[in-house]
Design a protein around this motif. Structure first.
Motif, mmCIF file in Angstrom:
data_model
loop_
_atom_site.group_PDB
_atom_site.id
_atom_site.type_symbol
_atom_site.label_atom_id
_atom_site.label_comp_id
_atom_site.label_asym_id
_atom_site.label_seq_id
_atom_site.Cartn_x
_atom_site.Cartn_y
_atom_site.Cartn_z
ATOM 1 N N PHE A 319 18.625 73.188 48.734
ATOM 2 C CA PHE A 319 18.853 72.313 49.884
ATOM 3 C C PHE A 319 19.792 71.149 49.547
ATOM 4 C CE2 PHE A 319 14.713 74.254 51.007
ATOM 5 C CZ PHE A 319 15.118 74.875 52.179
ATOM 6 N N ASN A 320 20.099 70.974 48.257
ATOM 7 C CA ASN A 320 21.158 70.024 47.916
ATOM 8 C C ASN A 320 22.516 70.562 48.342
ATOM 9 O OD1 ASN A 320 19.334 69.338 44.948
ATOM 10 N ND2 ASN A 320 19.686 67.859 46.574
ATOM 11 N N PHE A 321 22.652 71.885 48.338
ATOM 12 C CA PHE A 321 23.917 72.534 48.668
ATOM 13 C C PHE A 321 23.962 72.999 50.126
ATOM 14 C CE2 PHE A 321 23.111 73.043 44.124
ATOM 15 C CZ PHE A 321 24.292 72.556 43.579
ATOM 16 N N ILE A 322 22.852 73.545 50.599
ATOM 17 C CA ILE A 322 22.757 73.976 51.992
ATOM 18 C C ILE A 322 21.857 72.966 52.696
ATOM 19 C CG2 ILE A 322 22.162 75.861 53.559
ATOM 20 C CD1 ILE A 322 22.567 77.800 51.279
ATOM 21 N N HIS A 323 22.458 71.880 53.101
ATOM 22 C CA HIS A 323 21.721 70.752 53.663
ATOM 23 C C HIS A 323 21.932 70.696 55.176
ATOM 24 C CE1 HIS A 323 20.503 66.567 54.405
ATOM 25 N NE2 HIS A 323 19.874 66.629 53.257
ATOM 26 N N PRO A 324 20.885 70.401 55.956
ATOM 27 C CA PRO A 324 21.077 70.319 57.420
ATOM 28 C C PRO A 324 22.122 69.292 57.832
ATOM 29 C CG PRO A 324 18.927 69.430 56.746
ATOM 30 C CD PRO A 324 19.490 70.160 55.580
ATOM 31 N N GLY A 325 22.305 68.256 57.026
ATOM 32 C CA GLY A 325 23.318 67.253 57.334
ATOM 33 C C GLY A 325 24.724 67.801 57.290
#
Length: 338
Positions: A319-325
């Motif tokens: 989730f550091n790489f595929i982040h909702p932001g």
């Protein structure tokens, strides 16, 4: 308070300092990056889930590093086994949140259960799992310090892990089912009926309020009274322009929906990977603890590194790489999950 020592390593080996330090650094970096990302994109839910879970992992691997310096100390052994068993609960909580967000945005009619139920059911399941593991870990630590049998406490920990394993399995099934239906546009009929009934109740309430306060009455304005009749020859071109504008609007909405769905797919693939990592780790931990603290799995360091450390790092770091932001519209406030 004096330190408690054992006659031999509780691990069956001495933890390798390099592995311990590597995981301490990796989880620390992931937690730090998540903290910055959560602040920048206003995702407060990341702090009590991914960040907290990563810090608990740091604590656990710090305990293993402590053991590598003196493997006969009981405190760091109990510290690492309790923390590393509980940490994934926080990662799975974030997975539940993201799927709930996706259902609200892409359409609750494609989900077997309402979006809000994901928070109620699976977060509750996480809390039950966490409590069981904490109770078991606390009792195990107390029994080990007193030299008493730890099997009962271990069984409680196993129950907590299996409970989490089952809930994660159900969650994965619901998630896959939702994404397949959302992509194929195959909603559940009973969900469509429920949503329509909710909409009608809401509209009925609005109409009731309008009647109560005297709204909804129409009056002809001066401009309406002075309207002139337009011939069909004058209307036809206007109809064509209106139809063209409507077609462009529909096309733009369809394109936006397609892009939106693709972005959610990317985010939910990350959720799937994280969930599968937690599931694999749960199977390993369940078998390990069922075998007992003198079993085969607990005595092999590569199993700990390969089936717990690496999967858990993937579960949080993805989730550091595929982040909702990065994928979703920018949040304007801290309110809500998205």
């Amino acid at each position: 308070m004096s330190e408690v020592y054992t006659d031999q390593s509780n691990y069956g080996y001495t933890p390798t300092p390099a592995w311990c330090l590597a995981f301490i650094v990796l989880f620390s970096v992931s937690a730090a990056v998540h903290s910055v990302q959560a602040y920048r994109y206003k995702y407060w839910v990341i702090y009590p889930s991914l960040v907290l879970g990563a810090l608990i992992e740091v604590l656990g691997w710090s305990g293993r590093y402590w053991s590598s310096q003196n493997v006969l100390l009981l405190t760091p052994f109990l510290m690492q086994i309790c923390t590393l068993i509980m940490a994934p609960v926080f990662f799975s909580a974030y997975d539940y949140v993201v799927l709930g967000m996706a259902i609200k945005r892409l359409g609750p009619q494609y989900s077997l259960i309402p979006a809000n139920w994901y928070f109620i059911i699976f977060i509750t399941a996480d809390l039950v799992s966490l409590i069981l593991q904490a109770i078991g870990g606390g009792q195990a630590a107390s029994s080990a310090a007193d030299g008493a049998p730890t099997q009962t406490a271990t069984n409680i920990m196993v129950a907590g892990i299996i409970f989490q394993l089952v809930s994660m399995g159900v969650f994965i099934f619901f998630g896959i089912d939702f994404m397949l239906r959302a992509t194929a546009r195959r909603p559940y009929a009973f969900q469509e009926r429920r949503i329509e009934a909710k909409r009608l109740r809401k509209e009925a309430g609005v109409q009731k309020d309008k009647k109560r306060w005297g709204f909804g009455r129409t009056r002809r304005t001066d401009s309406e009274k002075n309207l002139t009749i337009v011939t069909s020859d004058e209307v036809a071109p206007n109809k064509e322009v209106a139809a063209d504008i409507e077609n462009q609007r529909v096309h733009a909405e369809q394109e936006h929906e397609r892009v939106n769905l693709n972005r959610w797919w990317i985010l939910l693939i990350a959720v799937a990977i994280s969930s599968i990592m937690i599931f694999i780790r749960g199977i390993y931990r369940s078998i390990e603890l069922v075998q007992g603290w003198n079993g085969y799995l607990i005595g092999i360091e590569n199993f700990q590194n390969g089936l717990d450390g690496i999967p858990m790092f993937i579960a949080v770091a993805i989730f550091n790489f595929i982040h909702p932001g990065y994928l979703l519209p920018r949040k304007s406030s801290w309110k809500g999950y998205h």
